[in-house]
Structure formats: structure tokens, C-alpha cells
Motif scaffolding. Structure first.
Motif, mmCIF file in Angstrom:
data_model
loop_
_atom_site.group_PDB
_atom_site.id
_atom_site.type_symbol
_atom_site.label_atom_id
_atom_site.label_comp_id
_atom_site.label_asym_id
_atom_site.label_seq_id
_atom_site.Cartn_x
_atom_site.Cartn_y
_atom_site.Cartn_z
ATOM 1 N N GLY A 46 0.735 -1.095 0.011
ATOM 2 C CA GLY A 46 -0.013 -0.054 0.032
ATOM 3 C C GLY A 46 0.763 1.221 0.021
ATOM 4 N N THR A 53 3.408 3.118 4.575
ATOM 5 C CA THR A 53 4.749 3.446 5.565
ATOM 6 C C THR A 53 5.700 3.779 4.512
ATOM 7 N N LEU A 64 3.570 -5.422 -5.084
ATOM 8 C CA LEU A 64 2.915 -6.548 -4.588
ATOM 9 C C LEU A 64 1.101 -6.559 -4.767
ATOM 10 N N ALA A 99 -2.226 -11.576 1.239
ATOM 11 C CA ALA A 99 -1.281 -10.336 2.009
ATOM 12 C C ALA A 99 -1.572 -8.946 1.667
ATOM 13 N N ASP A 156 -6.988 6.411 8.499
ATOM 14 C CA ASP A 156 -8.055 6.890 8.090
ATOM 15 C C ASP A 156 -8.438 6.195 6.730
ATOM 16 N N THR A 183 -2.036 -2.610 3.230
ATOM 17 C CA THR A 183 -2.476 -3.885 3.364
ATOM 18 C C THR A 183 -2.122 -4.811 4.462
ATOM 19 N N GLY A 199 -0.408 -7.488 4.814
ATOM 20 C CA GLY A 199 0.972 -8.160 4.615
ATOM 21 C C GLY A 199 1.826 -6.883 4.853
ATOM 22 N N GLY A 200 1.764 -5.558 4.319
ATOM 23 C CA GLY A 200 2.450 -4.460 4.631
ATOM 24 C C GLY A 200 2.783 -4.068 6.172
ATOM 25 N N TYR A 213 -2.720 -4.974 13.298
ATOM 26 C CA TYR A 213 -2.380 -6.103 13.004
ATOM 27 C C TYR A 213 -1.720 -7.224 13.867
ATOM 28 N N ILE A 233 8.512 -13.026 0.639
ATOM 29 C CA ILE A 233 7.302 -12.311 0.677
ATOM 30 C C ILE A 233 6.162 -12.828 1.449
ATOM 31 N N ARG A 265 -3.498 8.146 15.177
ATOM 32 C CA ARG A 265 -4.393 7.180 15.098
ATOM 33 C C ARG A 265 -3.839 5.735 15.236
ATOM 34 N N TYR A 266 -2.476 5.657 15.265
ATOM 35 C CA TYR A 266 -2.047 4.337 15.599
ATOM 36 C C TYR A 266 -2.241 4.093 17.196
HETATM 37 C C1 FAD Z 1 -1.521 8.384 8.355
HETATM 38 C C2 FAD Z 1 -1.600 6.925 8.806
HETATM 39 C C3 FAD Z 1 -1.885 6.415 9.795
HETATM 40 C C4 FAD Z 1 -2.169 4.940 9.968
HETATM 41 N N1 FAD Z 1 -2.584 4.626 10.938
HETATM 42 C C5 FAD Z 1 -2.275 3.142 11.296
HETATM 43 C C6 FAD Z 1 -3.028 2.613 12.267
HETATM 44 O O1 FAD Z 1 -4.063 3.283 12.936
HETATM 45 N N2 FAD Z 1 -2.948 1.239 12.691
HETATM 46 C C7 FAD Z 1 -2.045 0.509 11.956
HETATM 47 O O2 FAD Z 1 -1.862 -0.508 12.091
HETATM 48 N N3 FAD Z 1 -1.457 1.138 11.052
HETATM 49 C C8 FAD Z 1 -1.602 2.261 10.614
HETATM 50 N N4 FAD Z 1 -0.856 3.143 9.416
HETATM 51 C C9 FAD Z 1 -0.017 2.090 8.791
HETATM 52 C C10 FAD Z 1 -0.888 1.456 7.614
HETATM 53 O O3 FAD Z 1 -1.600 0.451 8.284
HETATM 54 C C11 FAD Z 1 0.087 0.614 6.724
HETATM 55 O O4 FAD Z 1 -0.847 0.334 5.668
HETATM 56 C C12 FAD Z 1 0.872 -0.281 6.884
HETATM 57 O O5 FAD Z 1 1.868 -0.037 8.144
HETATM 58 C C13 FAD Z 1 1.702 -0.751 6.086
HETATM 59 O O6 FAD Z 1 1.097 -1.449 4.880
HETATM 60 P P1 FAD Z 1 1.397 -1.050 3.587
HETATM 61 O O7 FAD Z 1 0.457 -2.039 2.690
HETATM 62 O O8 FAD Z 1 0.988 0.367 2.850
HETATM 63 O O9 FAD Z 1 2.791 -1.227 3.191
HETATM 64 P P2 FAD Z 1 4.081 -0.330 2.487
HETATM 65 O O10 FAD Z 1 4.089 0.779 3.079
HETATM 66 O O11 FAD Z 1 4.019 -0.793 1.018
HETATM 67 O O12 FAD Z 1 5.210 -1.388 2.944
HETATM 68 C C14 FAD Z 1 5.748 -1.445 4.401
HETATM 69 C C15 FAD Z 1 6.948 -2.443 4.520
HETATM 70 O O13 FAD Z 1 6.454 -3.502 4.442
HETATM 71 C C16 FAD Z 1 6.996 -4.461 3.241
HETATM 72 N N5 FAD Z 1 6.137 -5.186 2.777
HETATM 73 C C17 FAD Z 1 4.981 -4.777 2.225
HETATM 74 N N6 FAD Z 1 4.276 -5.913 1.765
HETATM 75 C C18 FAD Z 1 4.962 -7.100 2.071
HETATM 76 C C19 FAD Z 1 4.702 -8.275 1.972
HETATM 77 N N7 FAD Z 1 3.565 -8.764 1.387
HETATM 78 N N8 FAD Z 1 5.789 -9.164 2.122
HETATM 79 C C20 FAD Z 1 6.989 -8.671 2.777
HETATM 80 N N9 FAD Z 1 6.990 -7.496 2.737
HETATM 81 C C21 FAD Z 1 6.144 -6.513 2.665
HETATM 82 C C22 FAD Z 1 7.507 -3.337 2.493
HETATM 83 O O14 FAD Z 1 8.790 -3.624 1.717
HETATM 84 C C23 FAD Z 1 7.998 -2.268 3.587
HETATM 85 O O15 FAD Z 1 9.105 -2.370 4.031
HETATM 86 C C24 FAD Z 1 -1.039 4.322 9.185
HETATM 87 C C25 FAD Z 1 -0.385 4.853 8.341
HETATM 88 C C26 FAD Z 1 -0.644 6.181 7.971
HETATM 89 C C27 FAD Z 1 0.099 6.824 6.668
#
Ligand code: FAD
Lengths: 780, 265
Positions: B30, B33, B51, B71, B100, B108, B110-111, B122, B159, B182-183
Motif C-alpha cells: 500500500g 509506510t 505486490l 497479504a 483514516d 495492506t 501484509g505490509g 494487526y 514475501i 491514529r496508531y
Molecule cells: C496516516 C497514517 C495512519 C496510520 N494509522 C495506522 C493505524 O491506526 N494502525 C495501523 O496498524 N497502521 C496504521 N498505519 C499504517 C498502515 O496500516 C500501513 O498500511 C501499514 O503499516 C503498511 O502497509 P502497506 O501495505 O502500506 O505497506 P508498505 O508501506 O507498502 O510497506 C511497508 C513495509 O512492508 C514491506 N512489505 C509490504 N508488503 C509486504 C509483503 N507482502 N511481504 C513482505 N514485505 C512486505 C515493504 O517492503 C515495506 O518495508 C497508518 C499509516 C498512515 C500513513
């Protein structure tokens, strides 16, 4: 009023472009050949600069140039100034330290600009900025306003010994001391007003363009007052003479005060454009906004309020330390003095007041006016103290206030201000009724059954707006006059352009100013365009802040309209062969009163321009200008009531209801005024509950993003109950007082009074985060 | 952000292969992060391998009480799945309270667990549900997967393809959010099947997500909020920062645990 005139809820003309993303902001401006700038900023809060090596950065891809402070100084660019002189109690002038647009020998806060990198793209400029090598010798740091005055604190500016900028006083100290000594009861408090980051939606930006062929500069910038920017940049910073400098503030996405000031970046972009021969654009990212926009508030105050045996206030003594940060921003000295201590009488008869303010330097971002500017700080001190006194005296907070209200006007306070009019009790009563104040005990008992602690708090505020009578502010140290200007240009077809020196960055002037013209002439607001924000188009003006656009800006338009009407009537009288005294302007017609002899407004306009048949000796055309200098400040006032429920297990506060009862004088557009109150109250609740600015011991801003700095969101706020009780301002032609800041001024004490009432512990600072409230619940 | 390149993988194998050839590559899902970190120039992968569009990694499948979540499934998809809500309401509600709407529609599962932010939601669900983390190489029990703040058992190029678990009889998640981000300041996931009760805590622990074993055994014999009275997490092991002291977080853990138990019923 007509369907579009004064008092009508007309939808905002500007909303279409803003809601559809079609606004034109500084970032949207494009000039052929334009390049992108990034500033190299100090990572240290306090350090000597030993050397700057730009050679590696200059060699990076896409880089046009890298410029530092010595070159800027060699070209004679001046230092930033504070434009309001304050004298200390001993008569000495304030100790203003030097603020170089690009630091040369020393940096004084994290974010201090050190060099500018100009490159083809922003990413290239950023890459190169990382390659600029600055050698720092790190110095000890102080960020706290009380600590900076202590012996041994690091010295920030050589010419401000002990970091003291001024030690200023207002009122009668001896009389106040003796009134307090003779008081039946004295309430004493220590009050902190937390530092805030303004967080306008649009970050600051500047585009400097030097045209060598014309020897002329243009600066597009996010300013609340483009003419003041031009004046200051030419008169003090030596960037360019005024006739060769055009400043344009196009659509500006919010300011709240932070865009009044002239910052280093716009000066440096203009200078760099000449130096490099390319137009230079800089847009702050959000981190830069957090680090370098002028912050607000940051006071620590000791207060004593004395009462006689009948609970009448006999004296008030206030001792405040105001943190102005690392440098004195443009109006920073006025905010904690003449915009603060002059309001310490509040809505109350207080015979003796003394206020002492010490302004200090620290290694933090500069602090200046932020929505309310000084008046929220004054209101917070007074209204927290009133509520506390009521608790100590064992009487209702509402009745203690009622017993002390000023009821006769004009009223001269002991701290300069002369209130022209008001009906404070009307707002108090309206707010109490809307809040069902008397029903509170039952609601509290019900909440207790659900395990919640319910509290109610009140705040009665007054503010001085319509800033400001030029002679008065001049005598108090202002470097400028605070009048406003307008020009009304009637076109040959009767449509109108109004050129105003005030500036709209969210206030809705394009609508409300047009409503005024529509009201006077009976023409649709669509036929009236408001022109502002460009020094080449608009005559000198002072801009928008201090809730002044209605009270001062529109008054100037009224004066210009008076002249336009007079000439139109002379033309009509001549054409209709009537006496000028019998001519009236109604519903778009210029007619002979009581007859059906009439000309359309457009016909009069056309005649003015064809000039085929004008009264003897009359000049052609229909265009008039005016300057309006207010005779006094205006005094919006009101009563706010907040009701909260606290979850004692987590300390979380929920605002159950918020009532605002305001007297803004006459209102042009109630919908816009309500919006101003909603926004202001949201900001005030943000200050009270959520917004904490935290520097660590090394001067790093820990709350430099929205992950850590909490702005209020819709879900944090209740639906507001807003009402108006109107007494007309007596000193301006429209009877307007102003509404832009009230919400942010009146609300913080109401919130904190409500929480402290709920938890039975008065020892609570803003922001009242869940953690603090939980700790206070447990300490109660 | 530094310059980088972007590759959209169509299969897990292709993604792993791309990672093998990149010098300093990173998977992106997604981006919620990773992208902010890159914008702040705190990370500078030379290749981003996406992914999120790999069909095998998407979607929720439910077979009786057995749940498998791909994931690359977004938080919004988890939050809005009626079938999932029917068998395991705790995880659906958890997903609905992440960040939000923008974050929920991009981020996601997985992320989130790969990142193992100490305040992410999660990881608490995974621990309490005794989930299995499936990767392109192996299956890892949640208890072995989370290895402290931002640390996991994942290898560099591994992965996460899915997570799976058996839905408990009862479960609920209760979170006290940081008002700004919001974390979680403290989030507690409680799951119960028979006498087996698991209480997993996020947002509060110095080493990231953890199980509160003392509470688990108290609840095993008496699944009621009152069973926690007199218990406390060790304050010395709690996070302390500008938003909350260790003492405050310890309190929140207990309050959130009690609320989760009450909600699980
Ligand atoms: C404003 C804001 C508020 C948030 N609030 C919360 C909250 O309240 N609670 C909460 O839990 N989270 C919160 N998050 C985090 C959010 O849930 C993210 O989605 C999550 O932390 C990372 O998921 P992503 O899919 O975006 O991963 P990415 O940002 O794309 O990746 C994150 C890391 O994971 C690795 N990765 C991703 N997918 C895989 C996979 N399938 N296998 C192996 N490695 C992988 C990437 O290489 C990277 O290192 C917030 C984020 C923001 C920006």
C-alpha cells in the motif's frame, strides 16, 4: 437588504474555484525559465557557523547556483526587522538581535536558513542541498521561556543580555498592589499558554522573478498583506525600490497570522533571481512549515486577582514571560504587549490593573501573532482566573461574572482601551439559555451513572479588533499606520470593480464586499468584482489580520461609495433636471424621490464616460478612492459555554456541547460569520485539547508532522450552537465589529474550565491530552 | 524522495525474481509506510516492486472457521467483509479503525505485519488469533514472527503471501488511538476458544507486540473484565514518549483489555 445585500446568506462566490481545485496559488504560478529552490537549513538549534562549502553541491546535476549569507550581505540585502518598537519600563528600547535572511556566523533555531540551492528540478535542488557542507560548532541550547532568563542560560543574541528583549509594563503597579493588599480574597494562579503551530492548509511559497530588461522585480508570495511586504522589502531589506517591485499574493490558502510577516525566503528568492538570472520558486514542504512558520502563543504567566467582600474585583496583577523564539518576527513585540495586556480588563469593571511582560529569546522558531494574537492569551488568563475565583469563593461562575460586568458605555479601562459599546449580559444570558445551564446538575448526575465525569465551563471574552487607529498605534510604537484603502471603479456599463487593500485568504471578501456594493446600489453581486492582492493593480493598503477587513476595509469602501454616489447623483440630477437633494439610488435605479423619473444605474455610468452631457465643469468618469482610518478599535465580545464528559479510566475528554453567543455588531453575511466562528472555535478546541508543540532539550521540534502534532478533526468537535446579540459599533459607518478571531479567543478557557469542573482538579495545562487529564483525575 | 524505479509484479515468483536482480530493492504494497519514509529520504530503494496486483495475494477466503487473508488485501476490504465479520468480528472491526479512509484503502495486511510497527494494530490480532504467516518460502507461527520493534522473522527478500487462522469462539479488539496519528497508544486483542484465552497487546510494549500471559491465565478460568482487577502489566516494559508515559500506557492496556473482554462477551 435585498436578496444579496447586507445581512443576506449569500453563497460564497469564491467557493466554486476552491472546491473544484481551480484556485490559483503561488505554487501554481509558472514563469518561463523558472527554476526550483531548496533551502539548506540548520539541523542545530544553536551553533556557530565555522564554514560553508558549496563546491560539491554546485557540481551536482541540474544545479544553477548555490548561494549563502556572505554573498547576500555583499549585495547589501538588509536584516529582518520587527516593525513595532517597545520600550522597557526603564525607558530603554527593546533589544532586537540581528536576523539575517541567510545566517552568516550563527544559527539560532532548527530550520534557520543557511543557503539556497537553485536547480532545474526540486529533487535536484534537494539532492544538492544535502551536499552543501556546513561546519557547525554546536552551542548550548535553551527553549523554555522561564529558563532562558536564568543565570547561566546560553546567550542567544549579543545585544539582548540575559536573552531579555524587553521588560514592559502597563497600568498602575502601586495602586494595584495596594488594592490587592486590601482585598478580601485574592485568587492566585500560574498559567501556561501553549505554543501552537499555525498549520495553514497552503504552505508558504515564493516565486521571485527579476526582469533584467526592465530592471523590475515581481514576487508572487503567500502573503496576507502584499503592500506591506513590498514596503518592508524595499524600505528595510533593500531588495528593490518600491516602484520596481511588484508583489502579488494570489489565492492564499489560509494564514491565521502566519502569512503577515516577511520571511527570509521571499527576500532570498528575489535576490537570487537577479543574481542567477532565472526566476526562482520555493515552496515549503510541511516539515519546513512546522519548523519555520511563525508559531503562536507560548506565554507563562503569574496572575493575582483580588475581590472585595461583595465579590467585586478590586485589582488584577499579571506577570507574563512571552517566548518570541530565536528572532523577532515582524509584529512579534506588539502581540504580547498592546494586543495582550490592553485586554486584561476583559468584560469587567476592574479599577486597578498592572501588567508586566518580559519578552525573551529562545532557540525555537520565531513567535508572532496567530489567530487572536495576544487576546486569546489575555482571555485565557482572565477567564481561568475568574472561574477559579468563583470556585474558591463558592459562588456560581456565571454570577461572579455577572456581578462584575461593565454595563455603561463608553467605558475606559485602566489599560488604554475605551470600549465604545456592548451588552455583555445579553450574550451571557443567551449562552446560558442555549446551553440549558440550569439543567446541568441533572445531566451531571445522569453521566455519573454511566461512569463519566461531566463538567461545564464558561468564558466571557472581549477583543480589540478593527486594527487600528493609526495615530494611536503610532504613539504606541507601530512602524506603520493601520488604515485601509479602497477604490470603486464603475465601468461604462455600470458593472463595478472594487480595489481593496485588504486581502482575502479564506475570509470571503469577494462575496461580502460585493454584498456591500449591492446593498448600496441595488445591483447584483455578480456585477461587482473584488480586486485585491496585487500591488500593481491595487493602491497601497495594509492587508488582512486582526479581524480588520470588515470594520476597516469595508469602511474604506463605504467612503469611496459615498463619493461615487454623490457624483452619480449630480449627473442624474443634471440629466433629469431635478434637484440633487431629491435624487435617491434604489434597486439599480437613480431616481427622483417620489416620482417615476429615473435612470438606470448603467445609464448614469454610461453618461459619466461618454461625457456628452455632464454638469458644467465636471470631470468625466466614475471612479473614486478613499482611505479610512478608524477612530477606535472595535470590541467584539461574547460568552462561550462548553460542556464535556471525561472518561476517568482513560482521561479522554469528549465535548458534548459548545455554545457561542457573540456580539459582532452588524453582520454582512451570517453564513460566513458562522463559518468564521466554527473555524475559530475548532482552533481554540485544538489548542485546549490537542495541539502541543514540543521541543526537546537540544531544540529539536519533536512535533514536526501530523503524526505527532494533532490538529482538530471533525470527529473531535460537536455541532456548535451559534447565536448573535448585536450592539452596533459606534465608530465605523457600518456598525461592524469583526468576527475573524473570536472563536479562537473565547473557546480555550471554556474548555479547560469545563474539564477542571468535571474532574475536580484545577491543576491542568493545555493541551489537556488524555494522559494529562487522566493524571489530574488520579491526583484529584 | 530519491530517484527510484517501479515494477509491477504479476506473480509472487516474478516479484521474488525482480528482487533478486535489484541492487537495493524493496517490496511495496500500500505504500502507506514506505512512501512517507522515502519522501523524508529515510529510505532510498533503487527499485520498488509492487505486490498489490498479484492475484494470488488478494482476497479473503473463509471455510467454516478457517480464514485465509491474502497479504495484499487492503484494510478496507477486511473491514467491509460481511463473511469475515460473521466469523471473526474482532479483526474486521480492527481493520475499520486503522488510520483514516485513505490509509485503509491503500494499506495492506501484509505490509502492516511485515513492517511490525510497535503501534500497528494487526500484529495484536495475529498473536491473539495464533495466526500462521505464509510466505513464498515457508509458514511461520505468529508467535515466532514478531521479533521486537520493526523486527520480524522475514528474510530480506521473503514475501508474505497470506495469513491464516481458525476463528475463535469469541474475540474483540479495543484500541486507544493516538489522537494525531491514529496508531494505537494501546490496543488489546482478546480471543477465546473454550478455556484457551489469548490477550495480545500492541502500542504499549517497549519491544512491540506482546502477549499478556498473566491476564490470559486469569481469564481462562473466568472470562470477565473483573478477572483483571488486581492485575497489571509491568510498567518497566512499557513505552514512554511525548504522547504517553509508561504509567499511562500500562493503565490503558488494562482498560482496553477490560473493554475488549466486555465487547467479546
Ligand atoms: C496516516 C497514517 C495512519 C496510520 N494509522 C495506522 C493505524 O491506526 N494502525 C495501523 O496498524 N497502521 C496504521 N498505519 C499504517 C498502515 O496500516 C500501513 O498500511 C501499514 O503499516 C503498511 O502497509 P502497506 O501495505 O502500506 O505497506 P508498505 O508501506 O507498502 O510497506 C511497508 C513495509 O512492508 C514491506 N512489505 C509490504 N508488503 C509486504 C509483503 N507482502 N511481504 C513482505 N514485505 C512486505 C515493504 O517492503 C515495506 O518495508 C497508518 C499509516 C498512515 C500513513
Amino acid at each position: 437588504m435585498g436578496i444579496e445585500g447586507i445581512g443576506a446568506r449569500v453563497a460564497r462566490k469564491e467557493d466554486k474555484r476552491f472546491i473544484t481545485g481551480k484556485g490559483r496559488f503561488t505554487e501554481d504560478m509558472v514563469v518561463p525559465g523558472m527554476k526550483q529552490a531548496v533551502f539548506v537549513r540548520s539541523p542545530h538549534a544553536h551553533a556557530n557557523i565555522k564554514g560553508i562549502d558549496v563546491s560539491a553541491a554546485k557540481a551536482m546535476p541540474g544545479v544553477i547556483d548555490v548561494l549563502a549569507g556572505d554573498e547576500l550581505a555583499e549585495d547589501g540585502i538588509g536584516s529582518l526587522i520587527c516593525g513595532w518598537m517597545i520600550h522597557s519600563r526603564d525607558g530603554s528600547p527593546m533589544n532586537m538581535g540581528e536576523w539575517r535572511p541567510l545566517a552568516q556566523s550563527k544559527v539560532r533555531y532548527v530550520g534557520d536558513a543557511v543557503a539556497i540551492v537553485i536547480a532545474d528540478t526540486r529533487a535536484q535542488a534537494r539532492d544538492a542541498a544535502e551536499a552543501v557542507e556546513v561546519e557547525y560548532k554546536v552551542l548550548p541550547v535553551v527553549t523554555d521561556p522561564a529558563e532562558t532568563l536564568q543565570d547561566g542560560a546560553p546567550q542567544i543574541h549579543d545585544n539582548a543580555p540575559g536573552n531579555l528583549i524587553f521588560n514592559w509594563g502597563i497600568g498602575e503597579e502601586e495602586a494595584t498592589d495596594s488594592a490587592l493588599a486590601g482585598a478580601a480574597h485574592v485568587t492566585e494562579m500560574e498559567i501556561v499558554n501553549n505554543r501552537l503551530v499555525p498549520n495553514a492548509m497552503e504552505p508558504r511559497a515564493a516565486l521571485g522573478h527579476y526582469d533584467a530588461a526592465e530592471d523590475h522585480y515581481t514576487c508572487w508570495t503567500t502573503s496576507q498583506n502584499p503592500h506591506v511586504a513590498r514596503l518592508v522589502m524595499s524600505a528595510f531589506y533593500n531588495v528593490a525600490p518600491e516602484n520596481k517591485l511588484r508583489v502579488i499574493a494570489p489565492d492564499v490558502g489560509g494564514g491565521f497570522g502566519s502569512k503577515i510577516y516577511i520571511y527570509p525566503e521571499e527576500i532570498v528568492c528575489l535576490w537570487a533571481s537577479k543574481k542567477t538570472g532565472v526566476p526562482v520558486k520555493w515552496v515549503a514542504d510541511r516539515t519546513e512549515a512546522f519548523l519555520t512558520d511563525a508559531h503562536g502563543r507560548d506565554h507563562v504567566t503569574k496572575v493575582k486577582m483580588g475581590f472585595d467582600a461583595d465579590n467585586r474585583i478590586v485589582g488584577l496583577k499579571v506577570d507574563t514571560i512571552a517566548n518570541l523564539g530565536a528572532y523577532m518576527s515582524l509584529f512579534s513585540s506588539a502581540t504580547p504587549t498592546y494586543l495582550y495586556a490592553t485586554l486584561l480588563s476583559g468584560q469587567y469593571n476592574i479599577p486597578n490593573i498592572y501588567g508586566n511582560v518580559r519578552a525573551v529569546y529562545t532557540n525555537t522558531a520565531p513567535v508572532d501573532a496567530y489567530r487572536g494574537a495576544g487576546r486569546p492569551e489575555a482571555t485565557y488568563v482572565l477567564e481561568r482566573t475568574m472561574e477559579t475565583a468563583a470556585r474558591e469563593l463558592g459562588i456560581s461562575p456565571a454570577e461572579l461574572r455577572r456581578a462584575n460586568l461593565i454595563r455603561e458605555f463608553p467605558h475606559q479601562t485602566p489599560v488604554i482601551m475605551n470600549y465604545d459599546t456592548g451588552d455583555f449580559e445579553a450574550s451571557l444570558n443567551a449562552a446560558m439559555k442555549a446551553a440549558d445551564y440550569d439543567g446541568f446538575p441533572a445531566r451531571k448526575a445522569e453521566a455519573e451513572g454511566r461512569g463519566k465525569k461531566r463538567g461545564i465551563g464558561m468564558s466571557c471574552y472581549i477583543e480589540a479588533c478593527g486594527i487600528a487607529p493609526s495615530q494611536a498605534v503610532g504613539s504606541l510604537g507601530a512602524g506603520v499606520g493601520l488604515w485601509e484603502s479602497a477604490e470603486v471603479r464603475v465601468n461604462a456599463v455600470g458593472t463595478i470593480e472594487v480595489l481593496t487593500g485588504s486581502h482575502s485568504h479564506g475570509q470571503g471578501h469577494e462575496t461580502t464586499f460585493a454584498q456591500l456594493v449591492s446593498d448600496r446600489l441595488g445591483i447584483p453581486i455578480d456585477n461587482v468584482s473584488i480586486v485585491h492582492g496585487d500591488t500593481d493593480k491595487v493602491q497601497m493598503g495594509m492587508g488582512t489580520y486582526g479581524s480588520r477587513s470588515g470594520a476597516v476595509g469595508m469602511s474604506a469602501i463605504v467612503k469611496a461609495l459615498d463619493k461615487v454616489e454623490k457624483k452619480a447623483k449630480m449627473i442624474a440630477a443634471h440629466l433629469l433636471e431635478a434637484d440633487e437633494a431629491d435624487i435617491v439610488i434604489e434597486n439599480g435605479q437613480v431616481k427622483v424621490a417620489g416620482t417615476d423619473k429615473a435612470l438606470g444605474w448603467h445609464e448614469v455610468a454610461l453618461n459619466a464616460y461618454t461625457a456628452h452631457n455632464l454638469p458644467g465643469g465636471m470631470e468625466p468618469g466614475l471612479k473614486e478612492g478613499a482611505f479610512y482610518d478608524p477612530a477606535n478599535f472595535t470590541f467584539p465580545a461574547g460568552c462561550y459555554i462548553c460542556e464535556v464528559e471525561v472518561d476517568p479510566q482513560t482521561g479522554k475528554t469528549e465535548i458534548i456541547q459548545f455554545v457561542a453567543a457573540d456580539d459582532f455588531g452588524n453582520i454582512i453575511n451570517p453564513m460566513i460569520v458562522e463559518g468564521q466562528v466554527h473555524g475559530g472555535v475548532a482552533q481554540g478546541i485544538g489548542q485546549a485539547l490537542l495541539e502541543g508543540t514540543v521541543y526537546d532539550e537540544g531544540g529539536q521540534l519533536l512535533t514536526a508532522s501530523y503524526m505527532d502534532y494533532c490538529m482538530p478533526r471533525a470527529g473531535d468537535l460537536p455541532s456548535f450552537q451559534v447565536s448573535h446579540q448585536t450592539t452596533e459599533c459606534t465608530t465605523n459607518p457600518l456598525g461592524i465589529k469583526g468576527c475573524g478571531e473570536a472563536g479562537a479567543i473565547g473557546s480555550p478557557p471554556a474548555v479547560i474550565n469545563a474539564i477542571t469542573d468535571a474532574i475536580g482538579n484545577n491543576n491542568l495545562t493545555m493541551p489537556a491530552t488524555s494522559q494529562k487529564v487522566w493524571a489530574a483525575v488520579n491526583a484529584a | 524522495m530519491y530517484e527510484t524505479s517501479y515494477h509491477r509484479a504479476e506473480s509472487v515468483e516474478e516479484a521474488a525474481k525482480k528482487m533478486g536482480t535489484a541492487e537495493g530493492g524493496k517490496y511495496v504494497a500500500g505504500g502507506q509506510t514506505l512512501i512517507p519514509t522515502m519522501k523524508q529520504r529515510l529510505a532510498s530503494p533503487d527499485a520498488l516492486i509492487d505486490l498489490r496486483h498479484i492475484p494470488d495475494m488478494k482476497g479473503i477466503s473463509i471455510n467454516g472457521k478457517d480464514v485465509r487473508i491474502g497479504a495484499a488485501t487492503t484494510h478496507a476490504e477486511v473491514a467491509s467483509s460481511a463473511d469475515l465479520d460473521a466469523v471473526c468480528p474482532g479483526i474486521a472491526s480492527l481493520a475499520g479503525h486503522i488510520g483514516d479512509p485513505h490509509v485503509r484503502h491503500m494499506g495492506t495486511i501484509g505490509g502492516s505485519i511485515a513492517n511490525n510497527d510497535p503501534a500497528a494494530d494487526y500484529p495484536a490480532a495475529m498473536l491473539a488469533l495464533g495466526a500462521a504467516i505464509h510466505t513464498n518460502k515457508r509458514e511461520i507461527a505468529a508467535g515466532d514472527f514478531f521479533a521486537g520493534m520493526f523486527e520480524t522473522a522475514l528474510e530480506e527478500d521473503e514475501i508474505i503471501t497470506a495469513v491464516s487462522f481458525t476463528a475463535p469462539e469469541k474475540c474483540a479488539y479495543s484500541k486507544f488511538p493516538n489522537p494525531a496519528s491514529r496508531y494505537a497508544m494501546a490496543g488489546v486483542f482478546v480471543a477465546r476458544t473454550g478455556d484457551d484465552v489469548r490477550v495480545a497487546v500492541t502500542g504499549a510494549g517497549m519491544d512491540g507486540v506482546f502477549r499478556w500471559e498473566e491476564a490470559e491465565s486469569a481469564l481462562g478460568s473466568n472470562f470477565a473484565a473483573s478477572a483483571l482487577e488486581g492485575l497489571a502489566v509491568n510498567e518497566g516494559e512499557m513505552l514512554s514518549d511525548i504522547h504517553g508515559s509508561a504509567e499511562y500506557r500500562a493503565n490503558l492496556v488494562k482498560v482496553m483489555a477490560m473493554r475488549a473482554i466486555a465487547e467479546a462477551g
